[in-house]
Design a protein around this motif. Sequence first.
Motif, short mmCIF file in Angstrom:
data_model
loop_
_atom_site.label_atom_id
_atom_site.label_comp_id
_atom_site.label_asym_id
_atom_site.label_seq_id
_atom_site.Cartn_x
_atom_site.Cartn_y
_atom_site.Cartn_z
N THR A 264 0.81 -1.22 0.00
CA THR A 264 0.00 0.00 0.00
C THR A 264 0.84 1.27 0.00
O THR A 264 0.31 2.36 0.18
CB THR A 264 -0.94 0.02 1.22
OG1 THR A 264 -0.16 -0.04 2.41
CG2 THR A 264 -1.89 -1.16 1.18
N PHE A 265 2.13 1.14 -0.18
CA PHE A 265 3.02 2.30 -0.25
C PHE A 265 3.52 2.48 -1.68
O PHE A 265 3.66 1.50 -2.42
CB PHE A 265 4.22 2.12 0.70
CG PHE A 265 3.84 1.98 2.14
CD1 PHE A 265 3.53 3.10 2.90
CD2 PHE A 265 3.77 0.73 2.73
CE1 PHE A 265 3.17 2.97 4.24
CE2 PHE A 265 3.41 0.58 4.07
CZ PHE A 265 3.10 1.71 4.82
N PRO A 266 3.81 3.72 -2.10
CA PRO A 266 4.31 3.94 -3.46
C PRO A 266 5.69 3.33 -3.64
O PRO A 266 6.55 3.41 -2.76
CB PRO A 266 4.35 5.46 -3.59
CG PRO A 266 4.41 5.96 -2.20
CD PRO A 266 3.67 4.99 -1.35
N ILE A 267 5.90 2.72 -4.79
CA ILE A 267 7.20 2.15 -5.15
C ILE A 267 7.68 2.84 -6.41
O ILE A 267 6.98 2.85 -7.42
CB ILE A 267 7.10 0.63 -5.40
CG1 ILE A 267 6.55 -0.09 -4.15
CG2 ILE A 267 8.46 0.06 -5.77
CD1 ILE A 267 6.39 -1.58 -4.34
N SER A 268 8.87 3.40 -6.35
CA SER A 268 9.44 4.09 -7.51
C SER A 268 10.65 3.32 -8.02
O SER A 268 11.48 2.87 -7.25
CB SER A 268 9.88 5.52 -7.13
OG SER A 268 8.78 6.27 -6.67
N LEU A 269 10.72 3.17 -9.34
CA LEU A 269 11.85 2.50 -9.97
C LEU A 269 12.63 3.52 -10.79
O LEU A 269 12.06 4.18 -11.67
CB LEU A 269 11.35 1.37 -10.88
CG LEU A 269 12.41 0.65 -11.72
CD1 LEU A 269 13.42 -0.06 -10.82
CD2 LEU A 269 11.75 -0.34 -12.68
N TYR A 270 13.89 3.68 -10.48
CA TYR A 270 14.73 4.61 -11.24
C TYR A 270 14.94 4.05 -12.64
O TYR A 270 15.27 2.88 -12.81
CB TYR A 270 16.09 4.78 -10.55
CG TYR A 270 15.99 5.59 -9.29
CD1 TYR A 270 16.42 6.91 -9.25
CD2 TYR A 270 15.44 5.04 -8.13
CE1 TYR A 270 16.32 7.65 -8.09
CE2 TYR A 270 15.32 5.78 -6.97
CZ TYR A 270 15.77 7.09 -6.96
OH TYR A 270 15.65 7.83 -5.81
N LYS A 271 14.77 4.90 -13.63
CA LYS A 271 14.84 4.46 -15.02
C LYS A 271 15.81 5.35 -15.81
O LYS A 271 16.06 6.49 -15.45
CB LYS A 271 13.47 4.50 -15.68
CG LYS A 271 12.45 3.57 -15.04
CD LYS A 271 11.12 3.66 -15.75
CE LYS A 271 10.12 2.71 -15.13
NZ LYS A 271 8.80 2.79 -15.82
N SER A 272 16.30 4.79 -16.88
CA SER A 272 17.13 5.58 -17.79
C SER A 272 16.57 5.44 -19.19
O SER A 272 15.93 4.44 -19.51
CB SER A 272 18.58 5.07 -17.76
OG SER A 272 18.64 3.74 -18.20
N LYS A 273 16.79 6.44 -20.00
CA LYS A 273 16.36 6.36 -21.38
C LYS A 273 17.37 7.07 -22.26
O LYS A 273 18.08 7.98 -21.82
CB LYS A 273 14.97 6.97 -21.58
CG LYS A 273 14.87 8.45 -21.27
CD LYS A 273 13.45 8.96 -21.51
CE LYS A 273 13.35 10.46 -21.23
NZ LYS A 273 11.99 10.97 -21.49
N THR A 274 17.46 6.64 -23.49
CA THR A 274 18.40 7.22 -24.44
C THR A 274 17.64 8.02 -25.48
O THR A 274 16.67 7.54 -26.06
CB THR A 274 19.22 6.11 -25.14
OG1 THR A 274 19.90 5.34 -24.15
CG2 THR A 274 20.22 6.72 -26.11
#
Length: 289
Positions: A264-274
């Motif tokens: 029930t807590f927010p989960i953030s995933l660090y992402k990269s893009k080119t």
Amino acid sequence: EAPPWWSPTPSPMRITNWLLALLGVAALSATFTTDVSSGLAAAQDAPGAQMTEEQEAALEKNGESFEFQAEVNRLMDIIINSLYKNKEIFLRELISNASDALDKIRFLAVSDESALGDTKELEIKIKFDKDARTLTIIDTGVGMTKADLVANLGTVAKSGTTNFVEALSGDGGGDLSLIGQFGVGFYSVYLVADKVRVASKNNDDDQYIWESTADSNFVIAKDPRGNSLGRGTEITLFLKEDAGEFLDQDRLDELVMRYSEFITFPISLYKSKTETVEVEDEDEDEDED
């Protein structure tokens, strides 16, 4: 007593819809039931920081060594030498543990508003570094003191440790995926990691680091970075050569979606893009002049 973030498999809870948009990037979302969904988002700022060479040296110099309790040693030997294929269960356990830690600090804050301090957000963040071959899970939960790290991660015998070792060692062969039900899910990290570093900050102590390569002992030291977390726990896995799939952004997306179903807590995933950007040829500009 098991640490507040120690996880049995989470009991079903109401799934909260966390759809975030940070830096103008809409969160990815996946439907788990007909009308409820969970989301991942690109995150902005990373708590903690990578250590400099000087800080690494200070950690090694000032570390205090402890031996694992015998049953913990047996459990880790079984995990390290396991041929179990579904190694991704480690991420389920770490997310569940982080959620437990967040539940604990939220409960404490009900009777003591100051418990949250300056770290008001209750969240989980996940980031990876392909170059360093590390995967890091961070929560802003209750955190652990130095004494908690020593006791909870290796020196105090727990009935669940013995029971799980016996289950795995039985004639029928135990199911490693049930590790969380015995309260020892943390050790599943050694399915994919050669070395594990846990930094933790509890309101009642300074920030400390626990580190082990699963070689019968672990090291505890005050974090040379100081209080970089504010409050909570940061677990960094130094991945094995055959665990490269957990440095793949799409694979992590899929797994975090799957294992956040009852969180029930927010989960953030660090992402990269080119991004490909066209640059004008300077020679052509000079010719035109």
